[in-house]
Design a protein around this motif. Sequence first.
Motif, mmCIF file in Angstrom:
data_model
loop_
_atom_site.group_PDB
_atom_site.id
_atom_site.type_symbol
_atom_site.label_atom_id
_atom_site.label_comp_id
_atom_site.label_asym_id
_atom_site.label_seq_id
_atom_site.Cartn_x
_atom_site.Cartn_y
_atom_site.Cartn_z
ATOM 1 N N ALA A 113 -48.122 25.802 14.854
ATOM 2 C CA ALA A 113 -49.181 25.641 13.855
ATOM 3 C C ALA A 113 -49.675 24.202 13.743
ATOM 4 C CB ALA A 113 -48.689 26.117 12.492
ATOM 5 N N SER A 114 -49.003 23.269 14.403
ATOM 6 C CA SER A 114 -49.419 21.872 14.324
ATOM 7 C C SER A 114 -50.634 21.625 15.209
ATOM 8 C CB SER A 114 -48.274 20.957 14.755
ATOM 9 O OG SER A 114 -47.996 21.124 16.136
ATOM 10 N N ASP A 115 -51.326 20.519 14.951
ATOM 11 C CA ASP A 115 -52.468 20.160 15.796
ATOM 12 C C ASP A 115 -52.035 19.964 17.244
ATOM 13 O OD1 ASP A 115 -54.185 20.251 13.649
ATOM 14 O OD2 ASP A 115 -54.099 18.097 13.245
ATOM 15 N N GLU A 116 -50.867 19.376 17.433
ATOM 16 C CA GLU A 116 -50.362 19.166 18.792
ATOM 17 C C GLU A 116 -50.049 20.497 19.458
ATOM 18 O OE1 GLU A 116 -46.809 16.648 21.081
ATOM 19 O OE2 GLU A 116 -46.850 16.764 18.882
ATOM 20 N N GLY A 117 -49.390 21.390 18.716
ATOM 21 C CA GLY A 117 -48.985 22.666 19.288
ATOM 22 C C GLY A 117 -50.132 23.618 19.562
ATOM 23 N N SER A 118 -51.241 23.448 18.865
ATOM 24 C CA SER A 118 -52.393 24.334 19.068
ATOM 25 C C SER A 118 -53.446 23.716 19.987
ATOM 26 C CB SER A 118 -53.032 24.671 17.717
ATOM 27 O OG SER A 118 -53.441 23.492 17.046
ATOM 28 N N SER A 119 -53.133 22.579 20.589
ATOM 29 C CA SER A 119 -54.081 21.906 21.471
ATOM 30 C C SER A 119 -54.338 22.728 22.734
ATOM 31 C CB SER A 119 -53.543 20.524 21.857
ATOM 32 O OG SER A 119 -54.275 19.967 22.926
ATOM 33 N N SER A 120 -55.539 22.660 23.245
ATOM 34 C CA SER A 120 -55.883 23.365 24.481
ATOM 35 C C SER A 120 -55.207 22.737 25.695
ATOM 36 C CB SER A 120 -57.404 23.357 24.682
ATOM 37 O OG SER A 120 -57.894 22.024 24.782
ATOM 38 N N ARG A 121 -54.636 21.534 25.524
ATOM 39 C CA ARG A 121 -53.939 20.884 26.635
ATOM 40 C C ARG A 121 -52.549 21.474 26.876
ATOM 41 N NH1 ARG A 121 -56.098 16.447 23.740
ATOM 42 N NH2 ARG A 121 -54.095 16.158 22.689
ATOM 43 N N MET A 122 -52.017 22.207 25.893
ATOM 44 C CA MET A 122 -50.650 22.717 25.970
ATOM 45 C C MET A 122 -50.465 23.720 27.109
ATOM 46 S SD MET A 122 -48.292 21.787 23.662
ATOM 47 C CE MET A 122 -47.339 23.277 23.438
ATOM 48 N N ARG A 123 -49.312 23.629 27.771
ATOM 49 C CA ARG A 123 -48.924 24.584 28.805
ATOM 50 C C ARG A 123 -47.474 24.993 28.591
ATOM 51 N NH1 ARG A 123 -51.193 20.212 31.509
ATOM 52 N NH2 ARG A 123 -53.259 20.570 32.387
ATOM 53 N N GLY A 124 -47.116 26.165 29.099
ATOM 54 C CA GLY A 124 -45.716 26.536 29.163
ATOM 55 C C GLY A 124 -45.035 25.743 30.258
ATOM 56 N N SER A 125 -43.728 25.518 30.123
ATOM 57 C CA SER A 125 -43.051 24.695 31.121
ATOM 58 C C SER A 125 -41.560 24.972 31.157
ATOM 59 C CB SER A 125 -43.281 23.203 30.828
ATOM 60 O OG SER A 125 -42.755 22.849 29.552
ATOM 61 N N THR A 126 -40.966 24.771 32.313
ATOM 62 C CA THR A 126 -39.518 24.741 32.445
ATOM 63 C C THR A 126 -39.028 23.368 32.009
ATOM 64 O OG1 THR A 126 -39.488 23.822 34.691
ATOM 65 C CG2 THR A 126 -39.703 26.221 34.477
ATOM 66 N N ALA A 127 -37.711 23.212 31.934
ATOM 67 C CA ALA A 127 -37.161 21.874 31.777
ATOM 68 C C ALA A 127 -37.423 21.093 33.068
ATOM 69 C CB ALA A 127 -35.665 21.942 31.500
ATOM 70 N N PRO A 128 -37.529 19.773 32.988
ATOM 71 C CA PRO A 128 -37.690 18.982 34.207
ATOM 72 C C PRO A 128 -36.343 18.800 34.911
ATOM 73 C CG PRO A 128 -37.611 17.530 32.313
ATOM 74 C CD PRO A 128 -37.553 18.936 31.773
ATOM 75 N N LEU A 129 -36.370 18.597 36.208
ATOM 76 C CA LEU A 129 -35.157 18.370 36.998
ATOM 77 C C LEU A 129 -35.298 17.050 37.748
ATOM 78 C CD1 LEU A 129 -32.435 19.525 38.107
ATOM 79 C CD2 LEU A 129 -33.776 20.477 40.004
ATOM 80 N N TRP A 130 -34.326 16.167 37.575
ATOM 81 C CA TRP A 130 -34.312 14.885 38.293
ATOM 82 C C TRP A 130 -33.691 15.112 39.667
ATOM 83 C CZ3 TRP A 130 -36.330 10.176 38.049
ATOM 84 C CH2 TRP A 130 -35.766 9.150 38.814
ATOM 85 N N VAL A 131 -34.433 14.760 40.735
ATOM 86 C CA VAL A 131 -33.955 14.975 42.101
ATOM 87 C C VAL A 131 -33.838 13.681 42.886
ATOM 88 C CG1 VAL A 131 -34.809 17.350 42.215
ATOM 89 C CG2 VAL A 131 -36.326 15.463 42.890
ATOM 90 N N GLY A 132 -34.250 12.558 42.319
ATOM 91 C CA GLY A 132 -34.223 11.304 43.055
ATOM 92 C C GLY A 132 -35.390 11.194 44.010
#
Length: 474
Positions: free
Chosen positions: A135-154
């Motif tokens: 419900a926040s302005d950030e959460g309802s932004s059109s820029r938002m995408r679903g995502s996995t957690a990031p993985l550090w691979v070096g």
Amino acid sequence: MFKISSMRGYFASSIGVACATVLALSAPLPAAAAGGPGVHRPPATRPVTGATVPGSTQSFPLVPLNPDRAAGTAPEMGLAPQSVRSFSLVGVVWDDPATELHGHVQIRTRASGADRWSAWQDVETHNHGHGPDPASDEGSSSRMRGSTAPLWVGDSDGVEVRVRAEADQVGGTRTPTLPDGLRVELVDPGAEPGQGALAPSSQADPVQRSDEDLPYGGTGADAIASAVEAGLASLNASMNASMFPAPSDETTNEADVDQAGEVRGGPSAAAKPFAAPRPRIVTRSGWGADESLRESGFVYTGSVKAAFVHHTASGNNYTCAQAPSVIRGIYRYHVVSSGWRDIGYNFLIDKCGNIYEGRAGGVDKPVMGAHTLGFNTNTTGIAVLGSFTSTAPSAAAVNSVAALTAWKLGLTGIDPRGTTYLTSGGGNLYPKGANVRLNVISGHRDGFATECPGKLLYGKLGSIRTAAARLQGR
């Protein structure tokens, strides 16, 4: 709306034009191999004067791996082996942030300059509970995408991806599907900040503006005044020297003093009963945040009533010397790939116990983060770099969580051993508007059904509460 501090003009004039010069950079598109062209998300267009290469993001669409699958067979998407520009962190995103990825994501990479590929690595897909409240302005932004957690691979220059949908585990009634718009994001965190570079950190006094007026790319007076915060996340050395050891030699630590060399101490333990000393905190400029990536304004809540502890689920295969690069990668993944206004966590801690400033706005301020879906208001989010489902966190990291929560909660006299009530913004455990009683120091899983912060870090929360209370003199 926020008040414009009268000190803002003074700070801006004292910094002068050091942050006023900005550059415009562009980057060529990646050379793509089989599997379709990639989209290059370029580095910031307005990097800080004196900063080094700010990094970049390569984005590749995933394509069906079994287009002729039989009816009822789970769909598979992926990316054939690709030779790409250098990257160090990887994740998968999709179009609808409200859609969860029910399936398995595996990635293998090739180290830069090497011929051999790594083994397949699992990527944490249950990442929906991280992020801004819907419900926040950030959460309802059109820029938002679903995502996995990031993985550090070096440091890597090759990648292969496979994603397979899973059937409904309860009754098997749901047809296996995958979200639309699946893409793999390859993040180059950029080089370390240049010695002597004046990179702005957070800002103590926000400009008066609404969320609708906050485009990415803080420049001018915003960036100049925010440079002042570089001195605010510092060590009160005389108070803390005996309690908190200096960081390891591997750790990047910059800007414990302002541009005039003045040490800026935090609130003193003598300022109020049960206030703990301020631990050493590496500023955003210290870990090399490219401030032009994030939105230029800040969102504050009433006060910090609780702290949620997280793990980043990005893996444990990093050194403490690499921790600033890991944080820059997560920052870019949260903002550029996931569409958040800034890095989601308020603080991050590495395996050597070094504490880093996360979301901009002031480490001693009630900055709204994007870390615990439904409970980002009146809380702070602390993430330990790593994955702690089957690996125990280091003693140094656990001790730093205790030191940080003791200080942060002590600013408002809160007992780390206590409980508090928070109003849910909506999630999979508590409906929106529910008045929920939670521990003052909680794990992410206490507010959202998730494995985070991993059972082995979650199991340390009791000792963290005790240690934090002791540091407050309770």
